[in-house]
Motif scaffolding. Structure first.
Motif, short mmCIF file in Angstrom:
data_model
loop_
_atom_site.label_atom_id
_atom_site.label_comp_id
_atom_site.label_asym_id
_atom_site.label_seq_id
_atom_site.Cartn_x
_atom_site.Cartn_y
_atom_site.Cartn_z
N ASN A 5 75.65 65.48 44.70
CA ASN A 5 76.96 65.08 45.19
C ASN A 5 77.72 66.30 45.69
OD1 ASN A 5 76.38 62.48 44.45
ND2 ASN A 5 77.32 62.67 42.44
N ASP A 39 87.06 61.65 49.61
CA ASP A 39 87.24 60.43 48.84
C ASP A 39 86.63 60.61 47.44
OD1 ASP A 39 84.59 60.56 49.49
OD2 ASP A 39 84.49 58.63 50.53
N ARG A 40 86.59 59.55 46.69
CA ARG A 40 86.04 59.53 45.33
C ARG A 40 86.64 60.64 44.46
NH1 ARG A 40 79.60 58.74 46.80
NH2 ARG A 40 79.89 57.13 48.39
N SER A 99 74.48 63.06 39.77
CA SER A 99 74.67 61.78 39.10
C SER A 99 73.33 61.07 39.03
CB SER A 99 75.67 60.90 39.87
OG SER A 99 75.16 60.57 41.14
N ARG A 107 82.28 66.27 42.17
CA ARG A 107 81.52 66.53 43.38
C ARG A 107 81.85 67.94 43.86
NH1 ARG A 107 79.75 61.59 45.29
NH2 ARG A 107 79.18 62.47 47.30
N ASP A 140 87.78 60.68 41.56
CA ASP A 140 87.46 60.65 40.13
C ASP A 140 86.06 61.16 39.83
OD1 ASP A 140 89.95 59.53 39.69
OD2 ASP A 140 89.22 57.47 39.87
N GLU A 141 85.26 61.40 40.86
CA GLU A 141 83.89 61.86 40.64
C GLU A 141 83.81 63.38 40.68
OE1 GLU A 141 81.04 60.11 43.22
OE2 GLU A 141 81.76 58.06 42.90
#
Length: 325
Positions: free
Chosen positions: A95, A197-198, A290, A203, A200-201
């Motif tokens: 990621n 974006d994302r 992930s 990366r 909360d991940e």
């Protein structure tokens, strides 16, 4: 590999063994045929060399037929039991996101096509990352969002090169508001950071920022504030400046300081190894990984059973042909 229907294999093996035993030992089921005739003095017949030769040949033929039938039965049993192979696969994704962030103001017009070509070289050195392109001057416009479709990315960068080489202003029209503001590098950087974006991940995130750092008008953020905005969101920014920045007092120093705030690098466009250097820096980003849920795949492996059946069938046919001859 394993048998899916083990119980069926056991049943068939037991039936086969029972058949062999019944066939091998004398019993009412395998007594002599009703049309058999008793022959006197058969012992003298059995001592004849020709008889012995024919009897030995007969025993070999019968053994071959039995072996052929047993091989054929073994193949049928394996196919009936369904020989399968079970594989468990757990995919692991890298990621890491890279946003290409391009200044398309008038002062960059002679560099935009070359900068996009530099972006293409950067993209060629990456693998598995999501890449996006945002252009800006007074405001920012997303050319394409973060994606791992590399064929689409290459097509879009080729289109951008074509538009910049032909000075197609319609391609960048959305970046101008009609006022005097242009080349707002600090606001452009913040806009590029917001394209990730994302949130909360975990990366790895990087921005490749290309600009001459010659802002016109009053930005919302200062360059230092924009750099801190990126750093607070764990976004590393790598800067590509133009040679003309040397003629703008403090421009290079400000650019370098902002990049250091994000733990990124600063390079001047056109320097040898610029793209390779940026790729190397991007590759040092911690790659958050992930793991997808494990997937179990069951594959039929009929090859062995089919091979035994084929071999047994060929032996049965060969034995039959031999008998007729």
């Amino acid at each position: 590999m394993e048998l899916k229907w083990t119980w069926l294999v056991i049943v068939l093996v037991v039936v086969t063994i029972a058949w062999i035993l019944l066939w091998s030992f004398p019993s009412p089921l395998n007594r002599a045929p009703r049309n058999a005739l008793p022959v006197a003095h058969a012992a003298r017949l059995r001592r004849i060399p020709r008889y012995r030769t024919l009897a030995a040949r007969r025993r070999v033929e019968m053994a071959l037929r039995v072996a052929a039938v047993l091989v054929l039965i073994a193949g049928c049993i394996l196919l009936s039991g369904r020989l399968v192979e079970t594989k468990t696969h757990q995919a692991e994704n890298t990621n890491r996101d890279i946003m290409l962030c391009l200044d398309v103001s008038g002062s960059m017009i002679d560099y935009d096509a070359q900068v996009v070509e530099e972006f293409q070289r950067i993209t060629e050195g990456l693998e598995g990352e999501r890449i996006g392109l945002t252009i800006w001057s007074g405001v920012a416009v997303t050319v394409f969002p973060l994606t791992d479709d590399y064929e689409f990315i290459v097509d879009q960068l080729d289109l951008a090169t074509e538009k910049f080489n032909s000075y197609d202003y319609n391609y960048v029209a959305g970046t101008y508001l009609g006022d005097e503001r242009a080349s707002l590098v600090s606001d452009g950087l913040v806009s590029c950071v917001e394209r990730f974006d994302r949130p909360d991940e975990e990366r790895g995130r990087a921005v490749v920022l290309a600009s001459d750092n010659d802002p016109q008008g009053e930005p919302i953020y200062t360059f230092d504030e924009a750099a801190q905005y990126a750093a607070d969101r764990n976004v590393v920014v790598h800067g590509l400046g133009t040679p003309e920045m040397d003629y703008l007092p403090g421009s290079v120093e400000e650019f370098e300081r902002a990049m250091k705030t994000t733990k990124g690098t600063f390079s001047v466009f056109g320097e040898d190894g610029t793209a390779a250097s940026i790729v190397d820096q991007i590759n040092t980003l911690e790659q958050a990984r992930s793991k997808q849920p494990a997937r179990t795949t069951i594959l039929d492996r009929p090859g062995l059973g089919a091979a035994l059946m084929g071999a047994g069938l060929l032996l049965v046919v060969a034995a039959g042909v031999r008998r007729k001859s």
